[in-house]
Design a protein around this motif. Sequence first.
Motif, PDB file in Angstrom:
ATOM      1  N   MET A 110      14.613  47.746  43.489  1.00  0.00           N
ATOM      2  CA  MET A 110      13.786  47.872  44.686  1.00  0.00           C
ATOM      3  C   MET A 110      13.613  46.532  45.393  1.00  0.00           C
ATOM      4  O   MET A 110      13.584  46.459  46.623  1.00  0.00           O
ATOM      5  CB  MET A 110      12.413  48.458  44.315  1.00  0.00           C
ATOM      6  N   THR A 111      13.490  45.464  44.627  1.00  0.00           N
ATOM      7  CA  THR A 111      13.325  44.139  45.220  1.00  0.00           C
ATOM      8  C   THR A 111      14.664  43.480  45.554  1.00  0.00           C
ATOM      9  O   THR A 111      14.680  42.347  46.045  1.00  0.00           O
ATOM     10  CB  THR A 111      12.548  43.227  44.258  1.00  0.00           C
ATOM     11  N   THR A 112      15.771  44.167  45.269  1.00  0.00           N
ATOM     12  CA  THR A 112      17.141  43.705  45.531  1.00  0.00           C
ATOM     13  C   THR A 112      17.421  42.340  44.897  1.00  0.00           C
ATOM     14  O   THR A 112      18.159  41.530  45.452  1.00  0.00           O
ATOM     15  CB  THR A 112      17.447  43.643  47.047  1.00  0.00           C
ATOM     16  N   VAL A 113      16.816  42.086  43.734  1.00  0.00           N
ATOM     17  CA  VAL A 113      17.093  40.835  43.022  1.00  0.00           C
ATOM     18  C   VAL A 113      18.520  40.852  42.477  1.00  0.00           C
ATOM     19  O   VAL A 113      19.275  39.888  42.612  1.00  0.00           O
ATOM     20  CB  VAL A 113      16.074  40.620  41.896  1.00  0.00           C
ATOM     21  N   GLY A 114      18.886  41.957  41.849  1.00  0.00           N
ATOM     22  CA  GLY A 114      20.259  42.138  41.407  1.00  0.00           C
ATOM     23  C   GLY A 114      20.735  41.172  40.347  1.00  0.00           C
ATOM     24  O   GLY A 114      21.725  40.458  40.533  1.00  0.00           O
ATOM     25  N   TYR A 115      20.055  41.114  39.213  1.00  0.00           N
ATOM     26  CA  TYR A 115      20.496  40.250  38.121  1.00  0.00           C
ATOM     27  C   TYR A 115      21.844  40.692  37.553  1.00  0.00           C
ATOM     28  O   TYR A 115      22.614  39.883  37.052  1.00  0.00           O
ATOM     29  CB  TYR A 115      19.464  40.235  36.996  1.00  0.00           C
ATOM     30  N   GLY A 116      22.100  41.981  37.592  1.00  0.00           N
ATOM     31  CA  GLY A 116      23.368  42.489  37.085  1.00  0.00           C
ATOM     32  C   GLY A 116      23.374  42.816  35.608  1.00  0.00           C
ATOM     33  O   GLY A 116      24.400  43.242  35.075  1.00  0.00           O
ATOM     34  N   ASP A 117      22.244  42.590  34.906  1.00  0.00           N
ATOM     35  CA  ASP A 117      22.213  42.906  33.479  1.00  0.00           C
ATOM     36  C   ASP A 117      22.137  44.407  33.243  1.00  0.00           C
ATOM     37  O   ASP A 117      22.574  44.901  32.193  1.00  0.00           O
ATOM     38  CB  ASP A 117      21.055  42.187  32.791  1.00  0.00           C
ATOM     39  N   PHE A 118      21.592  45.164  34.204  1.00  0.00           N
ATOM     40  CA  PHE A 118      21.577  46.615  34.134  1.00  0.00           C
ATOM     41  C   PHE A 118      22.164  47.161  35.426  1.00  0.00           C
ATOM     42  O   PHE A 118      21.705  46.798  36.515  1.00  0.00           O
ATOM     43  CB  PHE A 118      20.162  47.158  33.936  1.00  0.00           C
ATOM     44  N   THR A 119      23.138  48.041  35.302  1.00  0.00           N
ATOM     45  CA  THR A 119      23.731  48.693  36.465  1.00  0.00           C
ATOM     46  C   THR A 119      23.924  50.168  36.155  1.00  0.00           C
ATOM     47  O   THR A 119      24.182  50.550  35.003  1.00  0.00           O
ATOM     48  CB  THR A 119      25.101  48.078  36.831  1.00  0.00           C
ATOM     49  N   ALA A 120      23.776  51.006  37.189  1.00  0.00           N
ATOM     50  CA  ALA A 120      23.971  52.446  37.008  1.00  0.00           C
ATOM     51  C   ALA A 120      25.433  52.725  36.717  1.00  0.00           C
ATOM     52  O   ALA A 120      26.333  52.232  37.410  1.00  0.00           O
ATOM     53  CB  ALA A 120      23.514  53.189  38.260  1.00  0.00           C
ATOM     54  N   ALA A 121      25.682  53.519  35.689  1.00  0.00           N
ATOM     55  CA  ALA A 121      27.057  53.760  35.245  1.00  0.00           C
ATOM     56  C   ALA A 121      27.783  54.757  36.137  1.00  0.00           C
ATOM     57  O   ALA A 121      28.995  54.665  36.322  1.00  0.00           O
ATOM     58  CB  ALA A 121      27.057  54.245  33.797  1.00  0.00           C
ATOM     59  N   ASN A 122      27.050  55.740  36.695  1.00  0.00           N
ATOM     60  CA  ASN A 122      27.703  56.789  37.469  1.00  0.00           C
ATOM     61  C   ASN A 122      26.663  57.492  38.333  1.00  0.00           C
ATOM     62  O   ASN A 122      25.513  57.065  38.412  1.00  0.00           O
ATOM     63  CB  ASN A 122      28.402  57.792  36.524  1.00  0.00           C
ATOM     64  N   GLU A 123      27.115  58.578  38.964  1.00  0.00           N
ATOM     65  CA  GLU A 123      26.204  59.379  39.780  1.00  0.00           C
ATOM     66  C   GLU A 123      25.400  60.317  38.864  1.00  0.00           C
ATOM     67  O   GLU A 123      25.892  60.708  37.806  1.00  0.00           O
ATOM     68  CB  GLU A 123      26.991  60.211  40.804  1.00  0.00           C
TER      69      GLU A 123
END
Length: 225
Positions: free
Chosen positions: A177-190
């Motif tokens: 939501m804050t668009t920080v985007g650390y990249g340690d967690f990402t959605a795998a799929n839809e």
Amino acid sequence: MGESTAPPDPDKGVSAPDRYGLVLALLLISFLLTAFLPGERARPLPLLLYLTALTLALRSAHPEQPGSRRLFWVLAVASAVAAILLIVEPNRAVHGLISLWMAAILALAIVSVVRRVLAHRIVTLQTIFGALSAYLLIGFFYAALFSAVAQFQGAALFSNGQPANNNTIQYFSFITMTTVGYGDFTAANEPGRTLAVFDALTGQIFLVTLVARLVSTFGVARRGQ
């Protein structure tokens, strides 16, 4: 003698004192409880805090309407049943349905808070607290949706085998939501990826269009109210 005319009340029509400072405190406590209390058995506590925050929001928005009281009791009974099921029934489908129920409660709270905040003729500290409360509620709302997805879909919610529990889902929701985007967690799929996009868009649009606007007009009477 002529009748004296009293100056108009700038907050006329906003009949009950707002307690959005308390709402914000409850939401922050809920955030901390979810972060530091592991396991599914901790989930009833945030649910009860969400219900309390919603009660305060409804009482502020519709203090004289009996329908608000009936709605509260319906929500209270249903939430109590949901809290009991979270404790006694460790079933993925049940937990997914309860996550959707929590999302519905949070959505109702967001609408109630935003409507009340927009009704303020003068932007006060309580107005700012209300807007910040709605912002936090958005994060919790998407966390509930992510949790439902994690329970219902067969595939993993996060890529690289990252665990999808209350702590990580809440973390992912607010970081997205804050668009920080650390990249340690990402959605795998839809549908997790689509929810992540809407989470980021909602958070940024809300900040730019409402919170920033209210802060810039703090203490100033707004036109058309």
